[in-house]
Design an enzyme around this catalytic site. Structure first.
Site, short mmCIF file in Angstrom:
data_model
loop_
_atom_site.label_atom_id
_atom_site.label_comp_id
_atom_site.label_asym_id
_atom_site.label_seq_id
_atom_site.Cartn_x
_atom_site.Cartn_y
_atom_site.Cartn_z
N HIS A 213 0.88 -1.25 -0.02
CA HIS A 213 0.00 0.04 0.00
C HIS A 213 0.81 1.16 -0.05
O HIS A 213 0.35 2.10 -0.72
CB HIS A 213 -0.93 0.05 1.33
CG HIS A 213 -1.99 -0.83 1.01
ND1 HIS A 213 -2.75 -1.45 2.02
CD2 HIS A 213 -2.75 -1.39 0.01
CE1 HIS A 213 -3.69 -2.35 1.70
NE2 HIS A 213 -3.78 -1.92 0.55
N ARG A 352 -13.17 -2.46 -14.03
CA ARG A 352 -13.25 -3.90 -13.28
C ARG A 352 -14.18 -3.92 -12.26
O ARG A 352 -14.37 -3.11 -11.37
CB ARG A 352 -11.84 -4.05 -12.69
CG ARG A 352 -11.74 -5.33 -11.99
CD ARG A 352 -10.54 -5.40 -10.84
NE ARG A 352 -10.60 -4.87 -9.69
CZ ARG A 352 -9.60 -4.57 -9.06
NH1 ARG A 352 -8.26 -5.06 -9.21
NH2 ARG A 352 -9.50 -3.80 -7.83
N GLU A 442 -4.79 -13.03 -13.76
CA GLU A 442 -4.24 -12.80 -12.27
C GLU A 442 -3.83 -14.23 -11.66
O GLU A 442 -3.03 -14.14 -10.48
CB GLU A 442 -5.04 -12.06 -11.23
CG GLU A 442 -5.47 -10.58 -11.46
CD GLU A 442 -6.52 -10.16 -10.97
OE1 GLU A 442 -6.45 -8.99 -10.20
OE2 GLU A 442 -7.87 -10.45 -11.13
N ASP A 466 -1.20 -9.53 -8.41
CA ASP A 466 -1.68 -10.92 -7.98
C ASP A 466 -1.00 -11.92 -9.02
O ASP A 466 -0.88 -13.06 -8.17
CB ASP A 466 -3.22 -10.59 -8.30
CG ASP A 466 -3.97 -10.26 -7.01
OD1 ASP A 466 -3.33 -10.48 -5.85
OD2 ASP A 466 -4.92 -9.52 -7.03
N ARG A 476 2.33 -9.78 -1.40
CA ARG A 476 2.72 -8.61 -1.70
C ARG A 476 3.17 -7.53 -0.72
O ARG A 476 3.65 -6.68 -0.86
CB ARG A 476 1.91 -7.90 -2.73
CG ARG A 476 0.75 -7.49 -2.33
CD ARG A 476 -0.11 -7.22 -3.47
NE ARG A 476 -1.18 -6.19 -3.75
CZ ARG A 476 -1.93 -5.47 -4.44
NH1 ARG A 476 -2.18 -6.02 -5.44
NH2 ARG A 476 -2.63 -4.51 -4.08
N CYS A 513 -2.40 -3.60 -16.61
CA CYS A 513 -2.80 -2.92 -15.60
C CYS A 513 -2.21 -3.09 -14.15
O CYS A 513 -2.52 -2.32 -13.22
CB CYS A 513 -4.17 -2.88 -15.57
SG CYS A 513 -5.00 -4.62 -14.77
#
Length: 583
Positions: A213, A352, A442, A466, A476, A513
């Site tokens: 984040h 999405r 993903e 992902d 992650r 993306c």
């Protein structure tokens, strides 16, 4: 440090590498290397993040004090949740979604029930909160890496509640009248979202990774940042350091000539960015549309200013995080979607649909007792279990696009196979959606069977964050496995190539993306692999545009082949760099 403005090393994954050398003037220079996650150079004095809240004393209360303490606890929780929501509203975009998720965490009914129980048996409000969060923390830490990565967010919420109950200042970004470089073990989203770039020149953390984040928000803010640098906390307060957010290098007490070198390189980059404009393309005219990732209407102005040719990833979760008990109304969704669609007339906007589950739980949708939510009912699986939620969202998108000259495309998250793709396409048609239907890649199975999936949908979009996580079993959010989250990993490049080749064979498009697209050097490699569009945070678009414009498609293809032939991420990066620099 190279002289070319975009010949950067991308996201370095060698944590805590250090070296020392004498400069030409005889000054001793120490160089550390972590993971560079946000472009730019910052030179300034070190300031440390405030220390963690102290553990409250284990003091017993009388029985008749329990109700008062429960009231104190509830008021503190409500105040912290309101503060997090307010910070989110100020920050907007991706930061808002993250902070709203934290606010929901603070008000979790099971946590509050545990706090009440502990107060009834004699704990003070602050001690009950501390112990209840500790118990929940232990559950998360043992529930697999995906949820373990949320421990830092949980600790931040706990610290804010306990600090309020104790009546002490919340540890956080230090007060300073002079610009500085911030050093922290990790940065909570609430701190990162509202950093003042005029004071915080850059930041360095001991933990985190390229897709954490903090890294994502740093790129959105345009603040140079390096993460995953163990021992960063040992840098003394007031020490002058230079932070290169592109290479991941930290220069401790840099020499005069090193400062000049870094500043000259930064100026060169800035000049190259200013000279770069227009659609994305290689030097020989091969078009590569550069799109923006947006988390809501608040992100649109920055995307437009950066020259985005559209939206490659419109995350719709922000609408559903307002109320975890029920889905937003169709009308509310129409209004929000239309704001984004209107900003890109004649442009492409890829939406999405809701990606709920795992780190984005919603009470009315996602099960609370899954042993490993990241591998359970998430994304499209959740929506297929709740078809009314999917139907409402698709209908709202159809109505939002009515009468607008926009190219609307809608994609599903976490598509595993052709059965998933077919179910999503059928739902789109039943909702009367006049748009292209696509699938996100993903999960490794989707890349391996991409051509099969493309029998049901019209485009693919690679979510590299992902895809790396599931390919390498590496969360992650966990700094200890950031090496495996590096988008330069050859195995990940192989999966990208498989997807792009399948799309080309079917005459369809395949974009990226994920955050990988924001690395200027890697953007060239992705283009060479056959990716047809790149979507990223708005702040990265000028860097990628300028980088692509330097090379021909053939050069990009040779760099991609060299990267895939390597055995490690570091070797892949170096090989691609060597090809593009003509070595």
């Amino acid at each position: 440090m190279t002289s070319a403005p975009f010949d950067t090393a991308g996201w370095m994954t060698t944590a805590a590498v250090g070296s020392a050398a004498l400069s030409e003037t005889g000054e001793m220079e120490t160089t550390l290397r972590g993971v560079g996650v946000s472009h730019g150079v910052a030179i300034g004095q070190v300031r440390h993040m405030g220390t963690a809240v102290l553990e409250p004393p284990a003091k017993q209360i009388a029985t008749d004090e329990a109700e008062r303490e429960q009231g104190r606890a509830r008021k503190a929780v409500e105040a912290v949740a309101a503060d997090l929501m307010a910070r989110g509203n100020l920050a907007g975009g991706e930061a808002q979604a993250v902070l709203e998720a934290q606010a929901m965490m603070a008000q979790d009914p099971e946590l509050m029930a545990d706090v009440d129980r502990r107060i009834v048996v004699g704990s003070t409000a602050e001690r009950a909160v501390y112990d209840a969060f500790a118990a929940y923390r232990a559950l998360l830490a043992g529930a697999g890496e995906y949820l373990a990565g949320r421990v830092a967010d949980l600790d931040d919420v706990r610290n804010r509640i306990v600090a309020r109950l104790l009546g002490v200042p919340m540890p956080g970004v230090p007060d300073s009248d002079e610009p500085y470089v911030l050093i922290a073990r990790d940065l909570a989203p609430a701190d990162t979202a509202l950093l003042d770039p005029t004071l915080v020149l850059g930041f360095v953390t001991e933990e985190g990774g390229p897709t954490s984040h903090s890294a994502i928000l740093a790129r959105a803010l345009g603040v140079p940042a390096v993460v995953a640098l163990p021992g960063a906390g040992e840098l003394a307060e007031g020490t002058t350091i230079a932070v290169d957010g592109s290479t991941g290098e930290i220069f401790v007490e840099p020499s005069t000539e090193k400062k000049a070198e870094l500043e000259a390189a930064a100026a060169e980059r800035k000049a190259a960015l200013a000279a770069s404009s227009g659609p994305g393309a290689t030097s020989d005219g091969h078009k590569v549309p550069l799109l923006a990732n947006v988390g809501g209407p608040a992100d649109v102005p920055a995307a437009v200013e950066a020259g985005a040719e559209g939206v490659g990833l419109f995350r719709t979760e922000f609408l559903f995080l307002d109320d975890s008990k029920k889905a937003p109304s169709e009308q509310k969704q129409i209004e929000a979607y239309r704001q984004v669609l209107e900003a890109f007339p004649e442009g492409r906007v890829v939406v999405r649909v809701l990606d709920a589950g795992a780190d984005k739980p919603l009470d009315f949708l996602t099960p609370a007792d899954e042993p490993n939510p990241a591998l359970g009912v998430r994304g499209l699986r959740t929506l297929l279990d709740h078809p009314e939620v999917l139907r409402t969202q698709l209908t709202a998108l159809a109505k939002a696009a009515e009468g607008l000259p926009v190219y609307l495309e809608v994609m599903a998250p976490m598509v595993a196979d052709r059965i998933d793709a077919r179910a999503f396409a059928e739902a789109c048609r039943e909702a009367g959606l006049q748009a292209k239907f696509g699938a996100m890649v993903e999960i490794p199975s989707a890349a391996l069977r991409a051509r099969s999936i493309l029998q049901e949908v019209e485009f693919l979009s690679l979510g590299t964050n992902d895809l790396a996580q599931y390919t390498f079993a590496a969360d992650r959010q966990v700094g200890a496995v950031s090496r495996l989250q590096d988008p330069w990993q050859p195995a990940l490049l192989d999966l990208v190539a498989l997807s792009a080749e399948a799309a080309k064979a079917e005459g369809k498009s395949c974009g990226v993306c994920g955050e990988a697209a924001s690395d200027p050097l890697l953007a060239c490699v992705l283009t060479g692999l056959g990716v047809t569009s790149l979507s990223m945070g708005a702040a990265s678009i000028p860097y990628v545009r300028a980088s692509l414009a330097k090379y021909t498609l053939a050069q990009c293809e040779r760099a991609a082949a060299a990267a895939r032939a390597a055995d490690t991420a570091e070797e892949a990066r170096s090989a691609a760099q060597a090809v593009l620099s003509g070595e």
